[in-house]
Design an enzyme around this catalytic site. Structure first.
Site, PDB file in Angstrom:
ATOM      1  N   ARG A 125      13.419 -24.011  -4.457  1.00 45.44           N
ATOM      2  CA  ARG A 125      14.357 -23.512  -3.440  1.00 45.44           C
ATOM      3  C   ARG A 125      14.179 -21.998  -3.247  1.00 45.44           C
ATOM      4  NH1 ARG A 125      20.104 -26.673  -4.827  1.00 45.44           N
ATOM      5  NH2 ARG A 125      19.387 -28.756  -4.210  1.00 45.44           N
ATOM      6  N   THR A 162      23.704 -37.142   3.245  1.00 46.04           N
ATOM      7  CA  THR A 162      23.729 -36.476   1.938  1.00 46.04           C
ATOM      8  C   THR A 162      24.889 -35.487   1.879  1.00 46.04           C
ATOM      9  OG1 THR A 162      21.341 -36.723   1.653  1.00 46.04           O
ATOM     10  CG2 THR A 162      22.410 -34.988   0.384  1.00 46.04           C
ATOM     11  N   GLY A 170      17.932 -37.675   1.833  1.00 45.46           N
ATOM     12  CA  GLY A 170      17.560 -38.863   1.069  1.00 45.46           C
ATOM     13  C   GLY A 170      16.403 -39.649   1.636  1.00 45.46           C
ATOM     14  N   CYS A 199      -2.644  -3.512   7.174  1.00 42.64           N
ATOM     15  CA  CYS A 199      -2.275  -3.754   8.569  1.00 42.64           C
ATOM     16  C   CYS A 199      -2.751  -2.589   9.449  1.00 42.64           C
ATOM     17  CB  CYS A 199      -0.771  -3.941   8.704  1.00 42.64           C
ATOM     18  SG  CYS A 199       0.182  -2.508   8.195  1.00 42.64           S
ATOM     19  N   HIS A 234      13.227 -38.742   4.189  1.00 44.47           N
ATOM     20  CA  HIS A 234      11.850 -38.728   3.699  1.00 44.47           C
ATOM     21  C   HIS A 234      10.982 -39.655   4.526  1.00 44.47           C
ATOM     22  CE1 HIS A 234      12.987 -37.026  -0.468  1.00 44.47           C
ATOM     23  NE2 HIS A 234      12.349 -36.127   0.230  1.00 44.47           N
ATOM     24  N   GLU A 284       0.839  -1.203   0.000  1.00 46.34           N
ATOM     25  CA  GLU A 284       0.000   0.000   0.000  1.00 46.34           C
ATOM     26  C   GLU A 284       0.875   1.253   0.000  1.00 46.34           C
ATOM     27  OE1 GLU A 284      -0.069  -2.556   2.082  1.00 46.34           O
ATOM     28  OE2 GLU A 284      -2.027  -2.833   3.033  1.00 46.34           O
ATOM     29  N   SER A 315      11.302 -40.545   7.541  1.00 43.70           N
ATOM     30  CA  SER A 315      11.000 -39.989   8.865  1.00 43.70           C
ATOM     31  C   SER A 315       9.838 -39.003   8.784  1.00 43.70           C
ATOM     32  CB  SER A 315      12.214 -39.250   9.430  1.00 43.70           C
ATOM     33  OG  SER A 315      13.357 -40.065   9.384  1.00 43.70           O
TER      34      SER A 315
END
Ligand SMILES: [Zn+2]
Ligand SMILES: [Zn+2]
Ligand SMILES: [Zn+2]
Ligand SMILES: [Zn+2]
Lengths: 363, 363, 363, 363
Positions: free
Chosen positions: A184, A196, A294, A75, A298, A52, A300
């Site tokens: 990313r 990794t 890896g 806001c 994944h 704004e 987990s």
């Protein structure tokens, strides 16, 4: 041009900033006076001017009596900048059109209420759905105080992430890899397991044609095994946060945290739980996390049901092999009824590859 | 209506018969006189009237001076029926429009040549590509004298065909399963390994809402372990051909072949090669083979590079588990450069599932 | 986001300002630094900041080393503002990406040349076609120094603009009328004959839901018959330019030009030619003209081949009647070979009506 | 293939015969046994075999236990052929699937009832809407006992059918003209005024690339002014019906009706009303009429509200001219509220031209 057209433009302005405004949402604004556009703006970076403010600055005197279109409720509280609601009142606008109310229940509706009381017309809900699409990370975070978790996988068409000997580089094609760098850029943080880091020594930065924002690099590393010479320690390209358990070599820790941008979080546990990591990230205002693997990592996230979206890249290759690693590792389930049911949101061609986006059926 | 329109109708007629004409191709014909349709027909079953015969029978006297549209060059040799080329000449048609020439190099062009010499106009190539799509099995077979091989897989989205304990029933949904039955209807034969017969005791028949043609059931069974009480032996729903090696129990063989529709082919080898099976099927006029697994069988077809199309059904479920069976088993490859490169022909939603059709990049 | 994506955003910014920047073109600009958007802007009104100035102002310090995407070559001459080319050099940008070169042959390429010589990378032609679409009036005007002329018609489906008794109000529906107001907003000027002023007393202003820019009102009035009490004289809503011949009542002229915003141009002729009017408008920096009729006026533009686009609204009604007025009046042609050949650019549904946009085949 | 798929094929079979079956509807039939197609057929011409007969003839013995898909309820009465309902019972089919019931209220449902009572399953309404689209003429005729009337116009984009001097040949392009011949093929009859016969001496036949069915040629000719040497009298290409009033030269009439295919209908009136012509055509089993003009004839159909569809071809040309003839002539209306409101069904590009299909809003 009607209300929808102007709001669509505000949304286009916001859309271009996705990934660069966190922990703030992407917001766009357009000011219109007598059917002419007199101001346009977007929030570009946390700590800088709100959308704004940008748009009203461009409008100058012509803001008086104008209509402002904003993708999110202005806001009403003093943050790093004075409240936009007050600015709108002060600039004597005539009408405020908003796509979405503030998702924060503590302040939702307060900005609009203040504006309304100043005698300014208010309209809400214009292109709400499209505007909310812009900020799925932000809304999720506002609601749960936890980052939105995206699991990313890349495999052959038969679900293999490497050959039996472990060769895994460049399974997917150029277009898919570009798309991952876009992910990313859009996520606040990226997570991999220490294995990794040891095996591949990746930089985990964003490499788009025009650069892009690097995510915070999160390393799951219970025993602090991250090599001191690894890229994530040495390259200083982005913050690196190492999550460890309580049993670590304090000497190594001291050496590591001397490195620029490296932080170590010692969790008071023997075995790190994903939930604990997510809570910590939530406290640190991290609104989104991209998990790049890896297979054990994944697994987990899946076992703890800690993910909000799954993005899979499939290359048109057959690797085969009973022992070749699959997309998800671990022990797995014994009954099909225990399988996680997903809803497939979209399937897209991506060069020779294809990309599947799915969400767990109920969270 | 122009040439294309009429040929399109002939193609629609042929398309409806795919799967029921083997080893003959699907062919449609339309007869047009003075802008009015006077005959329509399709070849319905090997041994019965050709499409041209059906259409000209319907046309009766109005065939004289008419144009016939046929999706495939009229035959010129005496088979189970007299040559259609002669019939066209005898019925005094004025013009013949054809989509494709006969793919058999020994006779290709002969039918049209005979027709041309009788003073009838001939035009070829109208909607050729669409017409050829109808008969991919037939063209493949005519060229290679081997059946067209389709591998079919069904798995979770992470490439698992069962849980670690082996539970695999109903991974994919109703729509995918219907689609598989359509594949069975369209293929001349279906192949599974004897382990599948022992474990699942499947019928391997076509169960569409309105029935459908059952494929010949091929069992790969080196040591003749097929149970005598299994459905494929007892139900007499379709021919069952058991492919064995040379070391089998002759007594059991004698008992089995007493069953209606059961045939045993003893290959003079210790270990059955896929290529030998395909050659045998080719000799028996089998133009297409649907391979339904399991993982070891699929692996064999892949290792010997003996397949022409891969059709994969993915259910939107995560099964996970290092040891849970993957789509393709076996030893696999060690270098990524050895992976089989595929071209993805199509990706389709199928209820909650999706279906990927791919072909090996070079054969 | 790649070059195309950023330029697309710059085009979206420019597109929203079409109609409000004349005689300047609509231009948008986006500044990108390390894959993040740091500035956005558009030229909003002649005499105000150029798009580059707006975008670089927003970028602030982050302009250094950044890339700017502009839909049109930055200016290199001192106008009402200092040259944008100099600003880009001064702000130390690294790269300039441009959609189109300046269409003015006297300065085309000069801005980019100056930038290139300062060691800044330059790339041109990115999304050129889309960017040029934005400014068809401007390009036409730069090339010919004459306004782009749009003829607008509204009729029943059988080409009648009124009944035999002359009733013509509201032939077309609400959506078509809204669309016409959008045309008025986009054009610099609007032209009617004095008979229309006398009969209908129209205001010729833009009445969109949010207002809109009013075009200059041009009245073709050889003998100065415009009523002194008509809306275009009295309402002061926009400039009114009356085009007369040399034989007029000078007393009435004096009274009229005392009115605010009213100007009278006496052409030294007995009968006004369309070409003369267009040349006069060109000299006055009017880049576009919307001709709204009636039939005789349209006929004049057609006979003199003085139009660039024809926009026709058809209502789904049959009026009929030999003597009911048709879209184009006058004597007409005697041979079909004299008919004006058009290319139909688009046909759109517009509520119950439809809209046809066409251009003369050769100009 | 499911019920819809098979019915779709039956509809495709019927669609190809539109225009050649009148006064019978276009009907297609498909017979399916155990998921294989065993018969296909369509009704080709009034007086010849019905679709069911064709399809069951092809099916032969395989009809027993089969399902038949028919686009229209099988007939139950003895016409030129025995009832299809009986044939279906006799052939021992198991199931009958129908798109639409017979539109004739006197017999509707009777065929299906008889079939049901024979213990055969019956299903109706499958793809009903698509099937009904095939036979809009037939349904209209069955309901009103009057032909479906299509007005066809061809004009410049400004609604002119000729120049002021009357030149009108070839206003529209080749594609539009082909489309008109398709309309002629589909309609039972075509109507023009005697002035058109005198001025243009048209043949009014169907000239498609492959011929086509010629419509009956109806000439509106109150005073029997049709030239004895005109094509419609001499060429014997199709029936020619001349509609006259009661005041005609009986000698000329006698000469004319000696010509092959020429019939003269003397209406007992001074001025022919369109309604009377339509009633006469209805009695003669003419289910559809294409009105090709000229303007006065069209005006009559409009004034008497005697048309069901309006098909307009517009060429992208401007003819202009107050006195050049418009699409519809006559006196016309005085108030806009008297205009005939149309619904635009479709707008299609047709080469350089475009074609608008519209229907009057309420009949
Ligand atoms: Zn704010
Ligand atoms: Zn044949
Ligand atoms: Zn500038
Ligand atoms: Zn019948």
């Amino acid at each position: 041009m009607n209300d929808q057209d102007y709001m669509k433009l505000a949304i286009d302005l916001a859309k271009a900033t996705i990934g660069q405004t966190s922990p703030n949402p992407a917001v766009g604004a357009v000011v219109v006076n007598h059917g002419e556009i007199v101001g346009m703006g977007a929030h570009l970076k946390a700590g800088e001017a709100h959308a704004e403010v940008q748009a009203l600055r461009m409008a100058g005197e012509r803001a008086i009596g104008a209509t402002i279109y904003v993708t999110l409720e202005p806001c009403s509280h003093f943050g790093k900048t004075p409240p936009c609601a007050d600015l709108i009142i002060e600039k004597e606008l005539k009408r405020v059109v908003v796509a979405s109310n503030d998702p924060n229940p503590l302040v939702s509706g307060q900005g609009l209420e203040r504006i309304r009381q100043a005698g300014i017309q208010v309209e809400t809900g214009v292109l709400k759905e499209q505007a909310d699409q812009l900020n799925k990370f932000f809304y999720h975070y506002m609601k749960k105080k936890l980052p939105f978790v995206t699991l990313k996988t890349a495999s052959s068409i038969d679900g293999k992430t490497a050959t039996v000997t472990g060769e895994s580089q460049w399974i997917t094609g150029e277009e898919s890899r570009q798309d991952v760098h876009q992910l990313r850029h859009q996520h606040d943080s990226i997570l991999v397991g220490v294995n990794t880091v040891i095996t591949d020594n990746p930089s985990l930065t964003t490499r788009l044609p025009h650069g892009g924002k690097n995510p915070i690099r999160i390393i799951l590393d219970t025993h602090l095994r991250t090599p001191e010479e690894s890229q994530v320690i040495k390259d200083q390209a982005a913050p690196t946060w190492i999550m460890t358990g309580s049993q670590i070599d304090q000497e190594k820790k001291r050496r590591l945290i001397k490195q620029d941008q490296v932080t170590i979080y010692e969790l008071p546990v023997d075995k790190i739980k994903i939930k604990d990591v997510l809570h910590l990230l939530g406290e640190k205002l991290v609104t989104s996390l991209l998990v790049e693997g890896g297979a054990t990592i994944h697994e987990s996230f899946i076992k703890e049901a800690c993910f909000d979206e799954l993005i899979m890249y499939f290359a048109p290759k057959i690797i085969g092999g009973e022992k070749a690693p699959s997309i998800f590792g671990g022990i797995g389930i014994s009954k099909l009824s225990q399988a996680i049911h997903m809803n497939i949101e979209s399937i897209e061609r991506m060069g020779q590859d294809f990309k599947v986006t799915a969400r767990p059926e109920r969270r």
